[in-house]
Design a protein around this motif. Structure first.
Motif, PDB file in Angstrom:
ATOM      1  N   GLY A 264       2.190  -3.942  -6.000  1.00 44.65           N
ATOM      2  CA  GLY A 264       2.684  -4.451  -4.729  1.00 44.65           C
ATOM      3  C   GLY A 264       2.078  -3.728  -3.542  1.00 44.65           C
ATOM      4  N   VAL A 265       1.921  -2.401  -3.663  1.00 46.32           N
ATOM      5  CA  VAL A 265       1.323  -1.622  -2.579  1.00 46.32           C
ATOM      6  C   VAL A 265      -0.133  -2.022  -2.368  1.00 46.32           C
ATOM      7  CG1 VAL A 265       0.704   0.702  -1.841  1.00 46.32           C
ATOM      8  CG2 VAL A 265       2.904   0.302  -2.959  1.00 46.32           C
ATOM      9  N   GLN A 266      -0.858  -2.225  -3.468  1.00 44.21           N
ATOM     10  CA  GLN A 266      -2.262  -2.618  -3.357  1.00 44.21           C
ATOM     11  C   GLN A 266      -2.401  -4.013  -2.746  1.00 44.21           C
ATOM     12  OE1 GLN A 266      -3.338  -2.045  -7.495  1.00 44.21           O
ATOM     13  NE2 GLN A 266      -4.427  -0.130  -7.026  1.00 44.21           N
ATOM     14  N   TYR A 267      -1.475  -4.901  -3.082  1.00 41.86           N
ATOM     15  CA  TYR A 267      -1.511  -6.239  -2.488  1.00 41.86           C
ATOM     16  C   TYR A 267      -1.349  -6.166  -0.977  1.00 41.86           C
ATOM     17  CZ  TYR A 267       0.450 -10.613  -0.770  1.00 41.86           C
ATOM     18  OH  TYR A 267       0.722 -11.730  -0.015  1.00 41.86           O
ATOM     19  N   TRP A 268      -0.361  -5.371  -0.518  1.00 39.48           N
ATOM     20  CA  TRP A 268      -0.148  -5.261   0.922  1.00 39.48           C
ATOM     21  C   TRP A 268      -1.309  -4.542   1.602  1.00 39.48           C
ATOM     22  CZ3 TRP A 268       3.047  -7.502   4.205  1.00 39.48           C
ATOM     23  CH2 TRP A 268       4.159  -8.172   3.692  1.00 39.48           C
ATOM     24  N   ARG A 269      -1.893  -3.574   0.929  1.00 41.10           N
ATOM     25  CA  ARG A 269      -2.963  -2.793   1.555  1.00 41.10           C
ATOM     26  C   ARG A 269      -4.261  -3.581   1.654  1.00 41.10           C
ATOM     27  NH1 ARG A 269      -5.487   2.916  -0.799  1.00 41.10           N
ATOM     28  NH2 ARG A 269      -7.113   3.163   0.807  1.00 41.10           N
ATOM     29  N   HIS A 270      -4.595  -4.319   0.611  1.00 45.56           N
ATOM     30  CA  HIS A 270      -5.916  -4.957   0.550  1.00 45.56           C
ATOM     31  C   HIS A 270      -5.896  -6.452   0.873  1.00 45.56           C
ATOM     32  CE1 HIS A 270      -7.748  -1.339  -1.108  1.00 45.56           C
ATOM     33  NE2 HIS A 270      -6.755  -1.264  -1.987  1.00 45.56           N
ATOM     34  N   VAL A 271      -4.730  -7.079   0.846  1.00 42.39           N
ATOM     35  CA  VAL A 271      -4.671  -8.522   1.082  1.00 42.39           C
ATOM     36  C   VAL A 271      -3.800  -8.858   2.289  1.00 42.39           C
ATOM     37  CG1 VAL A 271      -4.089 -10.771   0.093  1.00 42.39           C
ATOM     38  CG2 VAL A 271      -5.031  -8.974  -1.372  1.00 42.39           C
ATOM     39  N   ALA A 272      -2.514  -8.529   2.201  1.00 42.87           N
ATOM     40  CA  ALA A 272      -1.568  -8.986   3.219  1.00 42.87           C
ATOM     41  C   ALA A 272      -1.832  -8.356   4.585  1.00 42.87           C
ATOM     42  CB  ALA A 272      -0.139  -8.686   2.764  1.00 42.87           C
ATOM     43  N   LEU A 273      -1.929  -7.028   4.629  1.00 42.96           N
ATOM     44  CA  LEU A 273      -2.101  -6.371   5.923  1.00 42.96           C
ATOM     45  C   LEU A 273      -3.416  -6.741   6.615  1.00 42.96           C
ATOM     46  CD1 LEU A 273      -0.557  -2.810   5.419  1.00 42.96           C
ATOM     47  CD2 LEU A 273       0.342  -4.748   6.729  1.00 42.96           C
ATOM     48  N   PRO A 274      -4.547  -6.821   5.902  1.00 39.29           N
ATOM     49  CA  PRO A 274      -5.766  -7.286   6.592  1.00 39.29           C
ATOM     50  C   PRO A 274      -5.621  -8.682   7.196  1.00 39.29           C
ATOM     51  CG  PRO A 274      -6.354  -6.189   4.549  1.00 39.29           C
ATOM     52  CD  PRO A 274      -4.867  -6.321   4.550  1.00 39.29           C
TER      53      PRO A 274
ATOM     54  N   ALA B 272      -3.421 -11.546  -6.937  1.00 43.58           N
ATOM     55  CA  ALA B 272      -3.478 -10.088  -6.952  1.00 43.58           C
ATOM     56  C   ALA B 272      -2.798  -9.523  -8.188  1.00 43.58           C
ATOM     57  CB  ALA B 272      -2.827  -9.539  -5.685  1.00 43.58           C
ATOM     58  N   ARG B 273      -1.653 -10.097  -8.554  1.00 37.89           N
ATOM     59  CA  ARG B 273      -0.963  -9.633  -9.759  1.00 37.89           C
ATOM     60  C   ARG B 273      -1.783  -9.913 -11.009  1.00 37.89           C
ATOM     61  NH1 ARG B 273       5.271 -11.713  -8.613  1.00 37.89           N
ATOM     62  NH2 ARG B 273       5.773 -10.179  -6.970  1.00 37.89           N
ATOM     63  N   SER B 274      -2.428 -11.074 -11.037  1.00 40.63           N
ATOM     64  CA  SER B 274      -3.246 -11.418 -12.199  1.00 40.63           C
ATOM     65  C   SER B 274      -4.422 -10.473 -12.356  1.00 40.63           C
ATOM     66  CB  SER B 274      -3.758 -12.855 -12.068  1.00 40.63           C
ATOM     67  OG  SER B 274      -2.680 -13.770 -12.002  1.00 40.63           O
ATOM     68  N   SER B 275      -4.862  -9.900 -11.239  1.00 41.92           N
ATOM     69  CA  SER B 275      -5.979  -8.949 -11.279  1.00 41.92           C
ATOM     70  C   SER B 275      -5.508  -7.524 -11.529  1.00 41.92           C
ATOM     71  CB  SER B 275      -6.755  -9.005  -9.958  1.00 41.92           C
ATOM     72  OG  SER B 275      -7.250 -10.312  -9.714  1.00 41.92           O
ATOM     73  N   GLY B 276      -4.189  -7.350 -11.725  1.00 38.01           N
ATOM     74  CA  GLY B 276      -3.654  -6.025 -12.020  1.00 38.01           C
ATOM     75  C   GLY B 276      -3.267  -5.209 -10.811  1.00 38.01           C
ATOM     76  N   ALA B 277      -3.193  -5.826  -9.635  1.00 35.65           N
ATOM     77  CA  ALA B 277      -2.840  -5.088  -8.418  1.00 35.65           C
ATOM     78  C   ALA B 277      -1.335  -4.872  -8.349  1.00 35.65           C
ATOM     79  CB  ALA B 277      -3.315  -5.850  -7.182  1.00 35.65           C
TER      80      ALA B 277
END
Length: 271
Positions: free
Chosen positions: A176-186, A169-174
């Motif tokens: 921390g909030v975007q990581y939790w919203r689109h990856v971790a929480l789902p 996610a970081r490599s794609s420019g996301a």
């Protein structure tokens, strides 16, 4: 398997049969004859009994949501910490506190936050409208064992979040909030919902703590069952308590019907 089957039949099968049979049985006050009827179930879903059932569902749902949020935040803080001692201390305390309830828990809260409790007097909470013997006071008391239970429930799921997902996610420019919203929480959603269901069931079945703190001031189905078993019912409605138990079993069955598929779904993602 035979000893296990015998144990289950005696300790679970016979009580379940007695409950179901009694829930559909009524005794004629005049003749003493018994007959099968649905009157007990009908009575358990009317008037004060229905109010108590709704009150238990409302209290359990509120306590579960609040404890779920707080438990998730605490568990994430512990999992992301580098201190092994902190992690061990929190998990050990959670294992103890998750099983602490009943009258001892009620006494601890009455001594601390009751009308003459230590914190109530020092912080003058009563002047601000605080009362332990209310819906929110009982909710706060339930959080004492629900939050640790949520920590124990959600931690394995948090440990299952792979470091590679965050790095990708970081490599794609996301952020921390975007990581939790689109990856971790789902990914965590099935485990979170399963934890909420477990918390709901734990608070829904609690009786001794509520009985010691609020008595009859907060309508709860477990307190209504206790009153019915103690004989505080109308003549001919002695088995209403069994019908209320059957209502609770139905709610618990629905809870488990939701919990088991969610656990299986989360296991596919995290293992």
């Amino acid at each position: 398997m035979l000893p296990l089957l015998v144990f289950v039949a005696v300790c679970f099968g016979l009580p379940a049969f007695a409950m179901v049979n009694g829930a559909f049985t009524a005794e004629d006050p005049a003749t003493g004859a018994t007959a099968y009827t649905t009157g007990n179930l009908t009575a358990s879903l009317e008037g004060a009994y229905l109010t108590a059932l709704v009150g238990s569902i409302k209290l359990s749902a509120t306590a579960a949501v609040v404890a779920g949020v707080l438990g998730l935040v605490l568990a994430q803080a512990v999992v992301s910490s580098r201190s092994r001692a902190l992690r061990d201390a929190v998990f050990t305390a959670s294992g103890v506190l998750a099983n602490f309830g009943g009258v001892p828990l009620a006494f601890a809260f009455v001594a601390t936050l009751g009308n003459s409790g230590v914190l109530t007097r020092h912080l003058r909470l009563d002047e601000h409208g605080w009362s332990l013997y209310s819906f929110w006071g009982l909710t706060l008391t339930y959080l004492y064992f629900l939050v640790p239970l949520m920590v124990l429930t959600i931690t394995p799921a948090l440990d299952g979040l792979r470091t590679q997902w965050r790095e990708a996610a970081r490599s794609s420019g996301a952020t921390g909030v975007q990581y939790w919203r689109h990856v971790a929480l789902p990914v965590l959603t099935p485990s979170l919902l399963g934890g909420l269901v477990l918390l709901f069931g734990s608070s829904f079945a609690a009786h001794a703590t509520a009985a010691a703190i609020v008595g009859s001031s907060v309508p709860l189905v477990t307190l209504q069952i206790a009153d019915a078993l103690s004989g505080n019912v109308l003549v001919g409605q002695e088995n209403v308590a069994l019908a209320l138990n059957l209502d609770m079993v139905a709610v618990a069955g629905l809870v488990m019907a939701v919990y088991i598929p969610l656990q299986r779904r989360s296991a596919r993602w995290l293992h």
